[in-house]
Design an enzyme around this catalytic site. Structure first.
Site, short mmCIF file in Angstrom:
data_model
loop_
_atom_site.label_atom_id
_atom_site.label_comp_id
_atom_site.label_asym_id
_atom_site.label_seq_id
_atom_site.Cartn_x
_atom_site.Cartn_y
_atom_site.Cartn_z
N GLU A 83 -20.28 -81.00 -72.13
CA GLU A 83 -20.03 -79.64 -72.57
C GLU A 83 -19.57 -78.75 -71.43
O GLU A 83 -18.65 -77.96 -71.56
CB GLU A 83 -21.31 -79.09 -73.17
N ASP A 85 -17.95 -77.91 -67.75
CA ASP A 85 -16.69 -78.38 -67.20
C ASP A 85 -16.96 -79.39 -66.09
O ASP A 85 -16.94 -79.06 -64.93
CB ASP A 85 -15.95 -77.16 -66.62
N ASP A 147 -34.44 -79.29 -74.33
CA ASP A 147 -33.35 -78.47 -73.78
C ASP A 147 -33.59 -77.01 -74.10
O ASP A 147 -33.57 -76.14 -73.24
CB ASP A 147 -32.04 -78.96 -74.40
N ASP A 266 -61.31 -67.84 -85.37
CA ASP A 266 -61.01 -69.08 -84.65
C ASP A 266 -60.44 -68.83 -83.26
O ASP A 266 -59.88 -69.68 -82.64
CB ASP A 266 -60.15 -70.04 -85.46
MN MN Z 1 -28.89 -77.99 -71.77
#
Ligand code: MN
Length: 715
Positions: A83, A85, A147, A266
């Site tokens: 993705e 460059d 990611d 809780d």
């Molecule tokens: Mn990434």
């Protein structure tokens, strides 16, 4: 916002990998991916000011937390290379790292290319790609989650506008997916981070309150922890026990539902981890005998796991000083699953088997996956599709039980009719009443979490059109609609019966004569069937014509052959009509004749000639305006054909099926999967050159072990 730079070092990441990747060759492969990525990203800088490679390093670090396998770690290092460059193509990657790693990288890249927006068209793309990603390899989604988690951690570096968009994406799509895959660790951090950027004030307010009450809470929790631990030791149950922090987002959610901060009991929470399932129940009994449980707060997710595989016992008890404690009890393995969900296969299986195990878990266990697959198979408009995914799959689901204790997941607002269709479409179709928690309720009753739902059916009953107005799931709605339009087995049988009776009346043949015991035997033997319903089914769906049946007993009279007029061939037309040219001819879409089929033309009122297969049952209902037609041998068209493929398993073999059909050089227009009587049935629309190619395909399909039979559809 604090700008803590996460200065990760490659050494630290390599050590995390070495902790469980013990094979030297495997390790070198991963390291090679790291060096490759480092070189390709050289000179690139993130918005945080760090070298770009810090991002893949962090993603890999997150993935080592779930014991990701070798190809996943390699792909994680390489995930941004195509993705950004980087002067690197997929071919380069494949040469260097092989096909498996490359296809993972391509999968992640495909997902990243879609930029989140609330615009529906983007969402559609996004969901569809996620679905495709899941059905191909769920590891793609796990890399994507890691990611996005690291991107969320460094969100401060982006401009405000982008922050909101990314946070929305995390909260609306990625966290729910992590949840459905059971990867709690990632889900919970994504949610907290998203809340911080979307509602900063609320986030810091809760964090501060938590901080303030922390000392007091810690003292109480520690005291309770000690007491419970002593108790278990006394009964010789080996255990680990820890206090448990609730996530800020889960507190926010409860506050949002109108609870007061002080009422969120809780907040005080313990988790007990033991060795065996039996010890879970033992520990529960021991704790309940000392600390009084709060009624209705006990949940047994061991006997009834959540659809995302989560297992644990939950109870809330009155603990020391009258504080309420939420206690979870589970085994080590259940704990691993609770934290890592589908990714726990990596920790608990041989790494090499894990891929297959994950695949079958994705397909079989996760209702989420099935729900999305089903949705993508329903004939929905794009807008309906997105709304359904959002409503039914990603948000606000409730869990209800069958009387046998199976868990059924439904969207909020679902009714007993939705439930019935989810159990089985036959149950849905024959529903006459519903009993929820032992009370009769109306069919449009809104189901609540944990309801036990019993559906009363009557085999003679059929759906009501009114149901369409109140059902919540697209599945139920479509099946109700299709009941009124589409041919189910019962509808076929009924039609077969109707056609038979009508034909016999017309030909003045008494039913009891044609179907006398001896004749019946002859007919059944000839057609290789066992009972009258099978015969009706075959007549109803057009496999057998009633005339064929009659001719088995009464031999047909010689037909008077009409004198054929000379035929003019139009090379462009694929059908030749005796004695007529320049007439509008179309292929009937009930039986979809293809080149090579026996065909008959029907002269319509005003729209030319419609060509049917000669065994099309619709011909029997039409009056006698048929005309002889034949195929133009020169035709080079592709013809639409609809097949019904009955499998003998519940497994989803759609991907395999698509492959097998494509291998015959046949284009698939559409494939749908539905369940009928517990087995998967596929409806496939294909384009073929003619009967020869189709028959060849049928032959190939017949050889597949999971296929029971294949029929050409006649509507
Ligand atoms: Mn990434």
């Amino acid at each position: 916002m604090t700008k803590t730079k996460d200065r990760i070092t490659s050494k630290e990441v390599m050590e995390a990998i070495k902790k469980y990747i013990t094979d030297e060759d495997d390790f070198l492969k991963i390291k090679n991916a790291y060096l490759f990525a480092k070189e390709k990203h050289a000179g690139q800088v993130r918005k945080t000011g760090e070298d770009y490679i810090s991002h893949p390093l962090n993603v890999v670090k997150i993935l080592t937390g779930v014991y990701a396998d070798v190809p996943t770690l390699e792909a994680a290092f390489l995930h941004d290379i195509l993705e950004q460059d980087c002067n690197c193509t997929a071919d380069d990657l494949e040469r260097e790292f092989g096909r498996e790693v490359t296809s993972l990288v391509l999968g992640v890249t495909k997902l990243s290319n879609i930029h989140f927006s609330t615009e529906n068209e983007y969402l559609i793309d996004y969901y569809k790609k996620i679905i495709v990603g899941m059905s191909e390899d769920v590891r793609v989604i796990i890399i994507k989650l890691a990611d996005s988690l690291h991107n969320m951690r460094t969100l401060w570096a982006l401009p405000k506008e982008r922050q909101k968009a990314k946070a929305n994406e995390a909260l609306e799509i990625l966290a729910p997916i992590a949840d459905h895959l059971g990867i709690h660790k990632i889900k919970s951090e994504l949610e907290d981070l998203a809340l911080r950027y979307l509602k900063g004030e609320v986030f810091y307010d809760i964090a501060e309150k938590l901080n303030k009450s922390k000392l007091e809470r810690n003292a109480t929790v520690n005291e309770m922890l000690q007491e419970v631990s002593n108790l278990l030791n006394k009964h010789e149950i080996n255990h680990e026990i820890k206090g448990r922090a609730k996530s800020i987002y889960s507190i926010y959610n409860k506050l949002n539902k109108g609870k007061k901060f002080s009422d969120i009991y809780d907040l005080l929470a313990l988790r007990i981890i033991v060795n065996t399932e039996q010890e879970c129940y033992l520990a529960l009994g021991i704790i309940h005998s000392k600390f009084r449980p709060l009624p209705k707060r006990f949940k047994d997710y061991i006997a009834m796991p959540k659809p995302n595989m989560y297992q644990s016992l939950h109870t809330t008890v009155f603990g020391i000083d009258g504080y309420l404690f939420e206690i979870q009890i589970r085994t080590h393995e259940m704990d691993e699953v609770a934290e890592n969900g589908i990714a726990s296969h990596w920790a608990y299986k041989e790494q090499r088997d894990a891929k297959e195990a994950m695949k079958s878990t994705t397909e079989q266990k996760l209702q989420f996956f099935k729900a999305i697959m089903e949705l993508s198979n329903e004939k929905l408009s794009n807008e309906e599709f997105v709304n359904s995914v959002k409503e039914e799959v990603l948000n606000n689901n409730i869990y209800v039980f069958t009387p046998k204790g199976d868990v059924i997941e439904l969207p909020r607002g679902a009714t007993p009719i939705d439930f019935a269709y989810k159990v089985h479409s036959k149950v849905g179709e024959t529903t006459v009443g519903a009993i929820v928690n032992n009370c009769i309720v109306p069919l449009n009753y809104e189901l609540q979490n944990n309801d036990i739902v019993k559906i009363n059916t009557n085999k003679n009953s059929t759906p009501s059109k009114e149901w369409i107005n109140f059902v919540k799931t697209a599945g139920a709605r479509n099946r109700i609609k299709s009941f009124f339009t589409k041919n189910e087995r019962e509808v076929y049988i009924e039609r077969g019966k109707y056609l038979t009776e009508k034909a016999l009346r017309k030909k003045k043949i008494p039913f009891n004569e044609l179907f006398s015991p001896e004749n019946t035997k002859i007919i059944f033997d000839e057609l290789k069937i066992k009972k009258l319903d099978d015969l009706y089914l075959n007549i109803g769906n057009g496999k057998t014509s009633i005339n064929t049946v009659i001719h088995i007993i009464y031999k047909p009279e010689e037909k008077i052959v009409k004198k054929k007029a000379p035929v003019k061939i139009d090379n462009n037309a694929d059908i030749i009509v005796s004695g007529i040219d320049n007439v509008k001819v179309s292929l009937a879409n009930c039986c979809n004749p293809i080149f090579g089929d026996d065909i008959i033309g029907y002269i319509t009122k005003g729209s030319g000639i419609t060509v049917h297969r000669s065994n099309c049952h619709n011909l029997a209902t039409l009056d006698d305006r048929t005309i002889e037609v034949s195929w133009n041998e020169k035709s080079a068209k592709k013809y639409v054909s609809n097949l019904i493929i009955y499998s003998n398993t519940r497994d989803n073999n759609m991907v395999d099926l698509v492959q097998k059909i494509s291998m015959q050089d046949i284009n698939i227009e559409r494939i749908n999967m539905v369940f009928q009587r517990e087995v998967a049935v596929y409806e496939v629309t294909i384009y073929v050159s003619g009967l020869k190619q189709l028959n060849n395909l049928l032959l190939q399909l017949d050889k597949i072990s999971y296929i029971d039979k294949v029929e050409r559809l006649i509507r």
